[in-house]
Design an enzyme around this catalytic site. Structure first.
Site, PDB file in Angstrom:
ATOM      1  N   ASP A  26      -3.876  -4.911   5.583  1.00 21.27           N
ATOM      2  CA  ASP A  26      -3.086  -4.218   4.570  1.00 21.27           C
ATOM      3  C   ASP A  26      -1.589  -4.095   4.831  1.00 21.27           C
ATOM      4  OD1 ASP A  26      -5.801  -3.866   4.179  1.00 21.27           O
ATOM      5  OD2 ASP A  26      -5.715  -1.712   3.872  1.00 21.27           O
ATOM      6  N   GLU A  69     -12.548   2.104  14.572  1.00 18.47           N
ATOM      7  CA  GLU A  69     -12.073   1.187  13.535  1.00 18.47           C
ATOM      8  C   GLU A  69     -11.174   0.116  14.155  1.00 18.47           C
ATOM      9  OE1 GLU A  69      -9.871   3.227  10.495  1.00 18.47           O
ATOM     10  OE2 GLU A  69     -10.001   1.538   9.084  1.00 18.47           O
TER      11      GLU A  69
HETATM   12  C1  GLC Z   1      -8.996  -1.202   5.441  1.00 20.80           C
HETATM   13  C2  GLC Z   1      -8.816  -2.514   6.168  1.00 20.80           C
HETATM   14  C3  GLC Z   1      -9.678  -3.573   5.504  1.00 20.80           C
HETATM   15  C4  GLC Z   1     -11.119  -3.113   5.488  1.00 20.80           C
HETATM   16  C5  GLC Z   1     -11.269  -1.713   4.874  1.00 20.80           C
HETATM   17  C6  GLC Z   1     -12.665  -1.138   5.062  1.00 20.80           C
HETATM   18  O1  GLC Z   1      -8.533  -1.266   4.138  1.00 20.80           O
HETATM   19  O2  GLC Z   1      -7.479  -2.904   6.196  1.00 20.80           O
HETATM   20  O3  GLC Z   1      -9.573  -4.797   6.171  1.00 20.80           O
HETATM   21  O4  GLC Z   1     -11.912  -4.022   4.799  1.00 20.80           O
HETATM   22  O5  GLC Z   1     -10.356  -0.839   5.459  1.00 20.80           O
HETATM   23  O6  GLC Z   1     -13.020  -1.107   6.409  1.00 20.80           O
END
Ligand code: GLC
Length: 438
Positions: free
Chosen positions: A183, A412
């Site tokens: 992102d 994460e």
């Molecule tokens: C965030 C991350 C993305 C992922 C999502 C759910 O938006 O940047 O890559 O898919 O979280 O984990």
């Protein structure tokens, strides 16, 4: 603590024992990883983590399916089938499928304004799915389920070509940083600066009430993210209008490399579940995309980089995505140079692979995709080095990934300097990577 991150007495810092639990032959972290998937299971689909991400995410679910496949193949198929319920008539497999309502996440279905049942967001995410499906098939041999899924994958890969490379130049375009899955990567700073910060949708961020704001994208990034959602909603989610209207338009090296790998996997699947004509069609795309990917090489940075399709300029920022042409099987003679680049990065951090080149001034060790290590990206890069015959970097990345998880838990993402866990806890795709590496 030993060098590979396991504690001498078999107990790691987060309380997981490193050894096999009595009788089962399954180690404690492996049992914990399975439990995380079960706990995040919402009845056929797996949320990335409770609260922070309460729906089904596209590329998360592809990795998660590969994780489920290590111990419960029927559940792995189900994950994929549930994701495909979100597929649009034109072939798009959306970034998010909103199977059930939740107030924990912004922007929800009302902001996207997409007409689909179940409701979904309106943009894609990196197409890991065909690769995941192939792996699930290898683990389970369930050809009947595979045969039902194959046409959906083909339809989706045609969507990428038609919606995002209508001129057949080779590289697919990305219109929103969220589509890249990375992102707030510094690679998007320049193209994103072109996007106005004004939004018509009131921004009610929920993420910063779940985790520390210093680990998340900044407010200004978010305004631009939502500006793009407003714009695409005005385009009625029509791919032609979106491509023409978006001020953010990049050829993301990560998405393109992941798509190339997925095309190769789809080619193999087409040999068993499709027709010779479909195989020939896929072969054309593989050739064209591969040749275009070659042109993203940066001799200065010693890895591949993205391209700004609005400004027609290379985006000279080294990111972990720049290693993914290895995973696509297209790095060729550049693989040894990429191993040298990785070595340079390794001299600046203690754990690989940071999401941004640690020599770049925009590197930030705590902030999301500006520096932290992500297990799924590591899995792909290690796979890539392995395929290229570079076994030492592949092994180093795999052992760093295992060490990060066994010391800090299923976070994460991770601090590349001290290995601390960051962002949300009990993350599904981190658990899946553990299972795939175990
Ligand atoms: C965030 C991350 C993305 C992922 C999502 C759910 O938006 O940047 O890559 O898919 O979280 O984990």
């Amino acid at each position: 603590m030993t060098d590979d991150g396991t504690a001498e007495d078999g107990m790691t810092e987060n309380g997981m024992t490193g050894g096999a639990s009595a009788g089962s032959g399954v180690t404690e972290p492996t049992e914990r990883a399975r439990t995380i998937l079960r706990e995040n299971d919402r009845g056929g689909y797996t949320v990335p983590t409770a609260r922070l991400y309460p729906f089904q995410w596209n590329w998360d679910s592809a990795f998660v399916a590969m994780g489920w496949a290590t111990f419960d193949a029927p559940r792995a198929w189900q994950e994929i089938e549930r994701l495909l319920r979100g597929q649009w008539e034109d072939g798009l497999i959306p970034q998010i499928v909103f199977h059930a309502p939740s107030d924990d996440y912004f922007p929800g279905p009302d902001v996207w304004g997409v007409q689909h049942d179940p409701s979904t967001s309106g943009i894609p995410q990196p197409p890991v799915l065909a690769t995941a499906v192939r792996r699930v098939l290898d683990a389970s041999g369930d050809e009947a389920r595979m045969a039902a899924i194959y046409p959906h994958l083909l339809h989706n890969h045609r969507w990428w070509e038609n919606a995002r490379d209508p001129g057949r130049r080779g590289l697919v375009a990305t219109l929103h940083p969220w589509e890249t899955g990375m992102d707030n990567s510094p690679a998007w700073d320049t193209p994103l600066a072109r996007v106005p910060t004004a939004t018509r949708t009131a921004i009610r961020r929920r993420d910063t009430s779940h985790v520390d704001a210093a680990m998340r994208p900044r407010a200004e990034d978010y305004q631009r993210f939502i500006h793009l959602v407003d714009l695409f909603r005005d385009c009625a989610w029509d791919p032609v209008r979106m491509l023409a209207a978006s001020p953010f338009r990049v050829a993301d090296v990560g998405t393109n490399a992941i798509l190339l790998r997925a095309e190769r996997d789809l080619f193999d699947l087409a040999g068993r579940f499709g027709t010779p004509a479909e195989q020939a069609e896929i072969a054309v795309r593989i050739e064209r995309l591969g040749a275009a990917l070659d042109r993203l090489w940066s001799a200065d940075l010693g890895l591949f980089i993205s391209q700004d399709l609005r400004a027609h300029t290379p985006i000279a920022v080294g990111t972990s995505a720049g290693f993914l042409p290895l995973y696509a099987g297209r790095a060729g003679a550049r693989a040894p140079q990429m191993a040298v680049t990785l070595q340079r990065w390794a001299g600046r951090v203690s754990r690989l692979v940071p999401s941004t080149d640690p020599d770049d001034p925009r590197f930030e060790r705590l902030r999301y995709w500006c520096g932290p290590v992500w297990a799924v990206v590591n899995w792909m890069i290690a796979d890539g080095f392995q395929r290229a015959g570079e076994t030492a970097p592949a092994e180093r990345i795999r052992s760093d990934t295992r060490a990060l998880i066994s010391n800090a838990g299923f976070s994460e993402y991770f601090d590349p300097a001290d290995g601390n866990g960051l962002g949300g806890a009990n993350f599904s795709w981190t658990a899946a990577v553990w299972l795939m590496l175990a």
